[in-house]
Each structure stands twice: as C-alpha cells, then as structure tokens.
Design a protein around this motif. Sequence first.
Motif, PDB file in Angstrom:
ATOM      1  N   ARG A 155     -46.342  -4.908 -30.206  1.00  0.00           N
ATOM      2  CA  ARG A 155     -46.210  -4.648 -31.643  1.00  0.00           C
ATOM      3  C   ARG A 155     -46.859  -5.762 -32.473  1.00  0.00           C
ATOM      4  O   ARG A 155     -47.002  -5.620 -33.677  1.00  0.00           O
ATOM      5  CB  ARG A 155     -44.731  -4.570 -32.021  1.00  0.00           C
ATOM      6  CG  ARG A 155     -44.030  -3.313 -31.590  1.00  0.00           C
ATOM      7  CD  ARG A 155     -42.556  -3.345 -32.019  1.00  0.00           C
ATOM      8  NE  ARG A 155     -41.988  -2.025 -32.090  1.00  0.00           N
ATOM      9  CZ  ARG A 155     -40.979  -1.599 -31.348  1.00  0.00           C
ATOM     10  NH1 ARG A 155     -40.411  -2.393 -30.458  1.00  0.00           N
ATOM     11  NH2 ARG A 155     -40.517  -0.365 -31.493  1.00  0.00           N
ATOM     12  N   LEU A 156     -47.219  -6.873 -31.852  1.00  0.00           N
ATOM     13  CA  LEU A 156     -47.709  -8.047 -32.570  1.00  0.00           C
ATOM     14  C   LEU A 156     -49.225  -8.188 -32.569  1.00  0.00           C
ATOM     15  O   LEU A 156     -49.775  -8.895 -33.412  1.00  0.00           O
ATOM     16  CB  LEU A 156     -47.092  -9.315 -31.960  1.00  0.00           C
ATOM     17  CG  LEU A 156     -45.572  -9.331 -31.847  1.00  0.00           C
ATOM     18  CD1 LEU A 156     -45.114 -10.578 -31.105  1.00  0.00           C
ATOM     19  CD2 LEU A 156     -44.936  -9.229 -33.216  1.00  0.00           C
ATOM     20  N   ALA A 157     -49.880  -7.562 -31.605  1.00  0.00           N
ATOM     21  CA  ALA A 157     -51.335  -7.690 -31.465  1.00  0.00           C
ATOM     22  C   ALA A 157     -51.844  -6.439 -30.751  1.00  0.00           C
ATOM     23  O   ALA A 157     -51.076  -5.763 -30.072  1.00  0.00           O
ATOM     24  CB  ALA A 157     -51.678  -8.938 -30.646  1.00  0.00           C
ATOM     25  N   PRO A 158     -53.130  -6.123 -30.872  1.00  0.00           N
ATOM     26  CA  PRO A 158     -53.664  -4.924 -30.222  1.00  0.00           C
ATOM     27  C   PRO A 158     -53.914  -5.139 -28.727  1.00  0.00           C
ATOM     28  O   PRO A 158     -55.052  -5.117 -28.239  1.00  0.00           O
ATOM     29  CB  PRO A 158     -54.955  -4.651 -30.995  1.00  0.00           C
ATOM     30  CG  PRO A 158     -55.394  -5.996 -31.449  1.00  0.00           C
ATOM     31  CD  PRO A 158     -54.118  -6.774 -31.717  1.00  0.00           C
ATOM     32  N   ILE A 159     -52.837  -5.379 -28.000  1.00  0.00           N
ATOM     33  CA  ILE A 159     -52.914  -5.595 -26.557  1.00  0.00           C
ATOM     34  C   ILE A 159     -51.814  -4.793 -25.872  1.00  0.00           C
ATOM     35  O   ILE A 159     -50.841  -4.368 -26.505  1.00  0.00           O
ATOM     36  CB  ILE A 159     -52.786  -7.083 -26.173  1.00  0.00           C
ATOM     37  CG1 ILE A 159     -51.426  -7.637 -26.622  1.00  0.00           C
ATOM     38  CG2 ILE A 159     -53.938  -7.904 -26.736  1.00  0.00           C
ATOM     39  CD1 ILE A 159     -51.120  -8.999 -26.066  1.00  0.00           C
ATOM     40  N   ALA A 160     -51.987  -4.612 -24.577  1.00  0.00           N
ATOM     41  CA  ALA A 160     -51.001  -3.924 -23.755  1.00  0.00           C
ATOM     42  C   ALA A 160     -51.121  -4.440 -22.331  1.00  0.00           C
ATOM     43  O   ALA A 160     -52.130  -5.054 -21.961  1.00  0.00           O
ATOM     44  CB  ALA A 160     -51.246  -2.418 -23.778  1.00  0.00           C
ATOM     45  N   VAL A 184     -55.538  -3.050 -13.051  1.00  0.00           N
ATOM     46  CA  VAL A 184     -56.052  -1.777 -12.571  1.00  0.00           C
ATOM     47  C   VAL A 184     -57.282  -2.081 -11.721  1.00  0.00           C
ATOM     48  O   VAL A 184     -57.946  -3.071 -11.989  1.00  0.00           O
ATOM     49  CB  VAL A 184     -56.422  -0.819 -13.732  1.00  0.00           C
ATOM     50  CG1 VAL A 184     -55.251  -0.065 -14.230  1.00  0.00           C
ATOM     51  CG2 VAL A 184     -57.107  -1.520 -14.864  1.00  0.00           C
ATOM     52  N   PRO A 185     -57.568  -1.311 -10.681  1.00  0.00           N
ATOM     53  CA  PRO A 185     -56.910  -0.084 -10.262  1.00  0.00           C
ATOM     54  C   PRO A 185     -55.576  -0.361  -9.566  1.00  0.00           C
ATOM     55  O   PRO A 185     -55.389  -1.402  -8.946  1.00  0.00           O
ATOM     56  CB  PRO A 185     -57.914   0.562  -9.311  1.00  0.00           C
ATOM     57  CG  PRO A 185     -58.719  -0.569  -8.758  1.00  0.00           C
ATOM     58  CD  PRO A 185     -58.743  -1.630  -9.839  1.00  0.00           C
ATOM     59  N   GLN A 193     -57.100   6.543 -16.674  1.00  0.00           N
ATOM     60  CA  GLN A 193     -56.826   7.347 -17.868  1.00  0.00           C
ATOM     61  C   GLN A 193     -56.110   6.517 -18.931  1.00  0.00           C
ATOM     62  O   GLN A 193     -56.430   6.606 -20.114  1.00  0.00           O
ATOM     63  CB  GLN A 193     -56.019   8.590 -17.495  1.00  0.00           C
ATOM     64  CG  GLN A 193     -56.796   9.576 -16.662  1.00  0.00           C
ATOM     65  CD  GLN A 193     -55.933  10.709 -16.117  1.00  0.00           C
ATOM     66  OE1 GLN A 193     -54.726  10.713 -16.235  1.00  0.00           O
ATOM     67  NE2 GLN A 193     -56.595  11.683 -15.498  1.00  0.00           N
ATOM     68  N   ILE A 194     -55.156   5.707 -18.515  1.00  0.00           N
ATOM     69  CA  ILE A 194     -54.439   4.835 -19.445  1.00  0.00           C
ATOM     70  C   ILE A 194     -55.421   3.867 -20.096  1.00  0.00           C
ATOM     71  O   ILE A 194     -55.423   3.687 -21.312  1.00  0.00           O
ATOM     72  CB  ILE A 194     -53.312   4.070 -18.719  1.00  0.00           C
ATOM     73  CG1 ILE A 194     -52.193   5.029 -18.313  1.00  0.00           C
ATOM     74  CG2 ILE A 194     -52.768   2.936 -19.592  1.00  0.00           C
ATOM     75  CD1 ILE A 194     -51.183   4.427 -17.342  1.00  0.00           C
ATOM     76  N   SER A 195     -56.276   3.241 -19.292  1.00  0.00           N
ATOM     77  CA  SER A 195     -57.268   2.284 -19.813  1.00  0.00           C
ATOM     78  C   SER A 195     -58.175   2.923 -20.849  1.00  0.00           C
ATOM     79  O   SER A 195     -58.475   2.324 -21.882  1.00  0.00           O
ATOM     80  CB  SER A 195     -58.123   1.723 -18.673  1.00  0.00           C
ATOM     81  OG  SER A 195     -57.332   0.983 -17.783  1.00  0.00           O
ATOM     82  N   GLN A 196     -58.613   4.150 -20.585  1.00  0.00           N
ATOM     83  CA  GLN A 196     -59.503   4.846 -21.515  1.00  0.00           C
ATOM     84  C   GLN A 196     -58.816   5.123 -22.845  1.00  0.00           C
ATOM     85  O   GLN A 196     -59.400   4.927 -23.911  1.00  0.00           O
ATOM     86  CB  GLN A 196     -60.006   6.146 -20.896  1.00  0.00           C
ATOM     87  CG  GLN A 196     -60.967   5.936 -19.755  1.00  0.00           C
ATOM     88  CD  GLN A 196     -61.246   7.224 -18.984  1.00  0.00           C
ATOM     89  OE1 GLN A 196     -60.923   8.316 -19.427  1.00  0.00           O
ATOM     90  NE2 GLN A 196     -61.844   7.077 -17.812  1.00  0.00           N
ATOM     91  N   ILE A 218     -57.143  -1.096 -28.215  1.00  0.00           N
ATOM     92  CA  ILE A 218     -56.120  -1.939 -27.576  1.00  0.00           C
ATOM     93  C   ILE A 218     -56.694  -2.500 -26.281  1.00  0.00           C
ATOM     94  O   ILE A 218     -57.199  -1.755 -25.439  1.00  0.00           O
ATOM     95  CB  ILE A 218     -54.840  -1.133 -27.300  1.00  0.00           C
ATOM     96  CG1 ILE A 218     -54.236  -0.663 -28.617  1.00  0.00           C
ATOM     97  CG2 ILE A 218     -53.839  -1.957 -26.489  1.00  0.00           C
ATOM     98  CD1 ILE A 218     -53.047   0.262 -28.466  1.00  0.00           C
ATOM     99  N   THR A 219     -56.610  -3.804 -26.128  1.00  0.00           N
ATOM    100  CA  THR A 219     -57.114  -4.480 -24.935  1.00  0.00           C
ATOM    101  C   THR A 219     -56.018  -4.550 -23.882  1.00  0.00           C
ATOM    102  O   THR A 219     -54.897  -4.983 -24.158  1.00  0.00           O
ATOM    103  CB  THR A 219     -57.582  -5.907 -25.285  1.00  0.00           C
ATOM    104  OG1 THR A 219     -58.618  -5.817 -26.278  1.00  0.00           O
ATOM    105  CG2 THR A 219     -58.100  -6.639 -24.059  1.00  0.00           C
ATOM    106  N   LEU A 220     -56.353  -4.139 -22.688  1.00  0.00           N
ATOM    107  CA  LEU A 220     -55.437  -4.214 -21.561  1.00  0.00           C
ATOM    108  C   LEU A 220     -55.536  -5.609 -20.966  1.00  0.00           C
ATOM    109  O   LEU A 220     -56.622  -6.048 -20.575  1.00  0.00           O
ATOM    110  CB  LEU A 220     -55.807  -3.142 -20.538  1.00  0.00           C
ATOM    111  CG  LEU A 220     -54.830  -2.824 -19.447  1.00  0.00           C
ATOM    112  CD1 LEU A 220     -53.477  -2.392 -20.024  1.00  0.00           C
ATOM    113  CD2 LEU A 220     -55.384  -1.713 -18.568  1.00  0.00           C
ATOM    114  N   VAL A 221     -54.427  -6.336 -20.936  1.00  0.00           N
ATOM    115  CA  VAL A 221     -54.427  -7.696 -20.394  1.00  0.00           C
ATOM    116  C   VAL A 221     -53.644  -7.703 -19.088  1.00  0.00           C
ATOM    117  O   VAL A 221     -52.702  -6.942 -18.902  1.00  0.00           O
ATOM    118  CB  VAL A 221     -53.852  -8.723 -21.398  1.00  0.00           C
ATOM    119  CG1 VAL A 221     -54.777  -8.883 -22.574  1.00  0.00           C
ATOM    120  CG2 VAL A 221     -52.472  -8.341 -21.868  1.00  0.00           C
TER     121      VAL A 221
END
Length: 161
Positions: A67-72, A101-102, A112-115, A122-125
């Motif tokens: 909720r604080l930054a565009p990350i997940a 991932v993978p 699919q989640i990453s896409q 949103i950047t996946l960290v």
Amino acid sequence: MEGYLRQVVADLNRVPGLVVEHAEFGHYGSGYASFVDVFLTRRDGSARRVDPDGYTTVGGLSVALCRLAPIACILSPRERSHHPDGRGRLSLPYLDTVIEVPIPGWEEGGDQISQVLSRHGITLVGPRLLRRPALPHLKIDTNLGDGPHYSIFDVWFHWMD
C-alpha cells in the motif's frame, strides 16, 4: 490507493490459470497492514479439497501488494483452510516465504501474476532485495518482523495488531 489495488486484484482474478480465492483488504480484522494479501489458486479447482473434518483446504500462492509503494512480492505456495462455521486457517506473509519466479509447479501462474503486475506499473521484488537490512536504529511497528534488526521487507510489508 485502495481503489487502485482493487483494480489490480480484479485483473489478477481474470488471468486464465488462476482465480483469486481471497483478498485481505481489511487489515486481518484489526490493526494496520501496509499491504493487501491476495491468495490465488488454480482456476480448474485442482488445488482444492474438502477434508473429512469439514474444512475446505485450498493450495495456492499469495501476492502481497504494498500500500506504500508500487511493489509486490510473491510468497511460496501454501494452503488456506476454511470451515462452513466460519473457522479458518491462514498464515501471514513473512520474509522467509518470499520467493522468486519461476515457482516450481506454478510456473504459468507466476508468469501470469508478473504480467498483470507489470501492466499496472507494480514491480515484483524478491528475497534478495527484501532481505537487505533497513537503516540502522529504524524501529518498525510490526508483528511480522523480528527486530531490532529490520529488513527492507519490514519497511514495506508490515502489520501491527
């Protein structure tokens, strides 16, 4: 932010191989969570079973949307259970469960989640970044961390009851 994250969850619910089983927008019923915990399972129902004790147990992946930054971050495969009488079992996200991932056995779902996340900016960290230490002497009100030495995970993904 809440409306934006609801759009992301709705988009995750439209991916071909996965379905959103639960999205926790309510801060686990109390306190404050700096993230929305989204639990996804296989759309075909193959990761769902009804146990003899009446619990429905569902295997899947959790995505913590900050909720604080565009990350997940994506958490290792786990199970959630719920009973018709309202009882249930779930686990909160912890740094040790963050994966890259993978994901073995969930390769297509992870892609699919990453896409979806990428489409929403949103950047996946992953664990390599999230394990790094936070600033020295930083105190974070969280039940998820194990201070006094907090990590970057604790900075972005914290919950206090």
